[in-house]
Design a protein around this motif. Structure first.
Motif, PDB file in Angstrom:
ATOM      1  N   HIS A 123     -11.631  25.703  36.242  1.00  0.00           N
ATOM      2  CA  HIS A 123     -12.321  24.830  37.091  1.00  0.00           C
ATOM      3  C   HIS A 123     -11.067  23.654  37.308  1.00  0.00           C
ATOM      4  CE1 HIS A 123     -14.607  21.095  38.242  1.00  0.00           C
ATOM      5  NE2 HIS A 123     -15.248  21.924  39.055  1.00  0.00           N
ATOM      6  N   ALA A 124     -10.509  23.193  36.236  1.00  0.00           N
ATOM      7  CA  ALA A 124      -9.619  22.222  35.930  1.00  0.00           C
ATOM      8  C   ALA A 124      -8.174  22.605  36.757  1.00  0.00           C
ATOM      9  CB  ALA A 124      -9.009  21.914  34.769  1.00  0.00           C
ATOM     10  N   SER A 125      -7.892  23.830  36.700  1.00  0.00           N
ATOM     11  CA  SER A 125      -6.670  24.568  37.251  1.00  0.00           C
ATOM     12  C   SER A 125      -6.852  24.746  38.833  1.00  0.00           C
ATOM     13  CB  SER A 125      -6.405  25.795  36.437  1.00  0.00           C
ATOM     14  OG  SER A 125      -6.193  25.485  35.033  1.00  0.00           O
ATOM     15  N   LEU A 126      -7.892  24.880  39.252  1.00  0.00           N
ATOM     16  CA  LEU A 126      -7.703  25.698  40.740  1.00  0.00           C
ATOM     17  C   LEU A 126      -7.236  24.628  41.728  1.00  0.00           C
ATOM     18  CD1 LEU A 126     -11.503  26.656  41.035  1.00  0.00           C
ATOM     19  CD2 LEU A 126      -9.527  27.860  41.249  1.00  0.00           C
ATOM     20  N   PRO A 127      -7.077  22.973  41.379  1.00  0.00           N
ATOM     21  CA  PRO A 127      -6.387  22.315  42.403  1.00  0.00           C
ATOM     22  C   PRO A 127      -4.810  22.565  42.259  1.00  0.00           C
ATOM     23  CG  PRO A 127      -7.991  21.099  41.372  1.00  0.00           C
ATOM     24  CD  PRO A 127      -7.825  22.401  40.582  1.00  0.00           C
ATOM     25  N   ILE A 128      -4.346  23.135  41.100  1.00  0.00           N
ATOM     26  CA  ILE A 128      -2.930  23.351  40.834  1.00  0.00           C
ATOM     27  C   ILE A 128      -2.908  24.846  41.561  1.00  0.00           C
ATOM     28  CG2 ILE A 128      -1.095  23.808  39.209  1.00  0.00           C
ATOM     29  CD1 ILE A 128      -2.408  22.013  37.558  1.00  0.00           C
ATOM     30  N   LEU A 129      -3.457  25.643  41.110  1.00  0.00           N
ATOM     31  CA  LEU A 129      -3.455  26.999  41.763  1.00  0.00           C
ATOM     32  C   LEU A 129      -3.224  27.102  43.392  1.00  0.00           C
ATOM     33  CD1 LEU A 129      -5.504  29.115  39.042  1.00  0.00           C
ATOM     34  CD2 LEU A 129      -3.128  29.203  39.230  1.00  0.00           C
ATOM     35  N   THR A 130      -4.268  26.355  44.039  1.00  0.00           N
ATOM     36  CA  THR A 130      -4.567  26.574  45.434  1.00  0.00           C
ATOM     37  C   THR A 130      -3.523  25.915  46.149  1.00  0.00           C
ATOM     38  OG1 THR A 130      -6.163  24.736  45.239  1.00  0.00           O
ATOM     39  CG2 THR A 130      -7.049  27.000  45.223  1.00  0.00           C
ATOM     40  N   SER A 131      -2.748  24.817  45.408  1.00  0.00           N
ATOM     41  CA  SER A 131      -1.653  24.140  46.092  1.00  0.00           C
ATOM     42  C   SER A 131      -0.501  24.896  46.443  1.00  0.00           C
ATOM     43  CB  SER A 131      -1.203  23.023  45.041  1.00  0.00           C
ATOM     44  OG  SER A 131      -0.392  23.446  44.020  1.00  0.00           O
ATOM     45  N   HIS A 132      -0.531  26.443  45.835  1.00  0.00           N
ATOM     46  CA  HIS A 132       0.337  27.554  46.268  1.00  0.00           C
ATOM     47  C   HIS A 132      -0.071  28.215  47.408  1.00  0.00           C
ATOM     48  CE1 HIS A 132       2.985  26.093  42.861  1.00  0.00           C
ATOM     49  NE2 HIS A 132       1.660  25.999  41.988  1.00  0.00           N
ATOM     50  N   PRO A 133       0.744  28.856  48.108  1.00  0.00           N
ATOM     51  CA  PRO A 133       0.436  29.743  49.118  1.00  0.00           C
ATOM     52  C   PRO A 133      -0.383  30.928  48.572  1.00  0.00           C
ATOM     53  CG  PRO A 133       2.887  29.137  49.402  1.00  0.00           C
ATOM     54  CD  PRO A 133       2.379  28.627  48.196  1.00  0.00           C
ATOM     55  N   ILE A 134       0.221  31.349  47.502  1.00  0.00           N
ATOM     56  CA  ILE A 134      -0.647  32.603  46.932  1.00  0.00           C
ATOM     57  C   ILE A 134      -0.755  32.500  45.287  1.00  0.00           C
ATOM     58  CG2 ILE A 134       1.511  33.690  46.716  1.00  0.00           C
ATOM     59  CD1 ILE A 134      -0.266  36.216  47.177  1.00  0.00           C
TER      60      ILE A 134
END
Length: 272
Positions: A123-134
């Motif tokens: 949950h805490a990582s999703l903003p970081i992960l979704t900031s990338h194209p994939i």
């Protein structure tokens, strides 16, 4: 996903499967591994072997049973301007034994690390992960997440939770360039199974097979991966088609008595 040049966060990176995952992803061309474990010093060997493969390694300490520790970890990653396109939730513990005889604090710790820690970090990582194209998430589940057995009552519950969590999350992000995989290995030859006698249904496999399965799941965006693949027949298909027969076979062959008799508690490096 092509792993070349990617940054990857791996929990439980200090030894066993986690250390091998770091090395395997480094071999595949990852640019940076962010390794997470309870003790930073436990990742020195992983750091050295990963760097020898030409991959940067940043080791960070975090008690994944603590929500505040996970929040601090993400804040530290952001403060140091680090990022990652792949999250590998590998860390977990496997206490076992008679459900009624083990102190409840042991079962609670398993839920905190194996379930709440995975969900909170994701949950805490999703903003970081979704900031990338994939991006991609891999969760280490188990064949215990497909069929519960004696001696692994709470462990099985935690891994069932991870299978369900991963499946639903993959569906939720299916059209958003975020892949989700979950790996279900049989008994892996690590310290986690010390003193546990294997059974007819649970072959013992080398940990490198799990690390390779993680790499392939990321590259091919696979959903559920059984390791080895043929256990799907005995762990998923047989119980679904013939539930009473499977239960009878499991009981008569004492398929999981090894976990019951091993009666494993918390590992020494796990804070109570």
């Amino acid at each position: 996903m092509d792993l070349k040049g990617k940054s990857i966060l791996v929990t439980g990176a200090g030894m066993g499967i986690g250390a091998l995952i770091c090395k395997e992803l480094a071999k595949a061309g990852a640019d940076q591994i962010i390794g997470i474990d309870v003790l930073k010093e436990s990742m020195r060997e992983t750091e050295n072997s990963t760097k020898a493969l030409g991959c940067k390694f940043i080791g960070l300490a975090c008690d994944l049973s603590r929500e505040d520790h996970i929040e601090s970890l993400i804040k530290q990653i952001k403060a140091e301007k680090l990022t990652f396109q792949v999250l590998v939730n590998n860390a977990g513990i496997a206490p076992s034994g008679p459900f009624s005889e083990q102190d409840f604090s042991v079962w609670k710790k398993a839920v905190q690390i194996n379930v709440l820690g995975v969900i909170k970090l994701t949950h805490a990582s999703l903003p970081i992960l979704t900031s990338h194209p994939i991006s991609h998430i891999v969760n280490l589940a188990s064949i215990a997440g497909k069929f519960g057995s004696e001696g692994t009552v709470v462990y099985s519950a935690t891994k069932h939770a991870i299978v369900g969590f991963s499946n639903a999350l993959r569906m939720e992000y299916y059209e958003k360039n975020l892949g989700v995989s979950w790996i279900c290995p049989s008994m892996v030859k690590t310290r986690m199974i010390d003193g546990v006698k294997p059974s007819l249904f649970t072959p013992v496999i080398e940990p490198i097979l799990v690390a390779k399965a993680v790499k392939k799941a990321i590259e091919k965006n696979k959903a559920e991966v059984m390791v080895p693949g043929y256990v799907r027949l005995s762990i998923v298909i047989l119980p679904t088609l013939f539930p009473r027969l499977f239960m009878w076979l499991a009981v008569k062959t004492k398929a999981s008595r090894g976990w019951l008799l091993a009666n494993k508690g918390l590992e020494k490096n796990i804070p109570v």
